[in-house]
Enzyme design. Sequence first.
Site, PDB file in Angstrom:
ATOM      1  CE  LYS A  69      -4.421  66.511 -18.235  1.00  0.00           C
ATOM      2  NZ  LYS A  69      -4.284  65.137 -18.707  1.00  0.00           N
ATOM      3  CG  ASP A 105      -5.943  61.899 -17.708  1.00  0.00           C
ATOM      4  OD1 ASP A 105      -6.837  61.996 -18.567  1.00  0.00           O
ATOM      5  OD2 ASP A 105      -5.195  62.846 -17.395  1.00  0.00           O
TER       6      ASP A 105
END
Length: 284
Positions: A69, A105
């Site tokens: 990420k 997210d």
Amino acid sequence: MKKKILGVIGDPIAHSISPAMHNAALKALNMDQEMEYKAFHVKPKNLGKFLQEVREKGYLGINVTIPHKVTVMEHLDEITQYAKIVGAVNTVKNEDGKLIGYNTDGPGFLEAIKNKLGITPEGKKVVLLGAGGAAKAVGMILAENKATQIVIYDVDETKTIHLTEQITSNFETKVIGLPSKNNDLNEYIADCDLLVNATPIGMHPKENMSPLPPNTIINPHTYIYDLVYNPAETQLAKQAKASGAKATTGLSMLVYQGALAFTVFTGINAPVEVMEKAAQKALH
Ligand code: NAP
């Protein structure tokens, strides 16, 4: 017709429920003849090579999970402002060879608390347990959406300090980073509007554990969001419900981050209920 490819990369990747969620969404929208979502096992040393393939083979987009990420950001052409502030990307869209990084997210968490707890962050006093990757996305979106105060507690004090500074330098929300083994944590929990668990405590195989310190009193007016989604009902959620507080666990965040990524890839509103059912099925 050759199908357009979407996918998720990670190392490991075999247990990802993203293919089940996204393929169910494509099927529900009669798009499964045009597009397919796959899982790609990509080791860190092969990340750059894989992203070159995304460009060359014209993959529509990819989701990104642990451990890529942060490192994926080096390989992208553009990154949204929010993903830059969080310092992590979980969704990459390929626009004619230009790779654009997003982070869904935090927005996924926002949708989850709106839909499952019926609340928004504005004006809320929050306690955030954990200061790792997930806590960062949650802390930033809480501050961006005008939470009044965020108290952060992580057993690793350096992570608490880092996240406290990161939020404070970007937003006006008051942030209190607690040193580890701090006795005030109980008081802050008893007094908060929203308690978020972003630690792995409560997750399989530690499903009998709670991230709360012993003798913590949960106010029945406090909302609890536990990011852990396996098991579906965590120890923390049980404690919260026994205190009369409204609690929910992490599957909804996982589903909404996926639904938002689906929209980034396709430009179409995702069938959230279909994705939720597919995620539940894939977890069992
Ligand atoms: P991470 O980067 O490892 O961060 C977790 C942090 O919590 C670590 O700094 C850890 O410290 C700390 N911690 C452990 N026990 C603690 C305790 N009792 N009190 C306070 N802090 C404690 O992990 P992550 O990627 O942020 O993930 C955290 C959890 O969220 C996992 O269960 C993950 O599955 C879940 N998650 C859910 C979603 C969703 O969509 N629902 C999305 C992302 C993550 P040490 O490293 O020193 O132990």
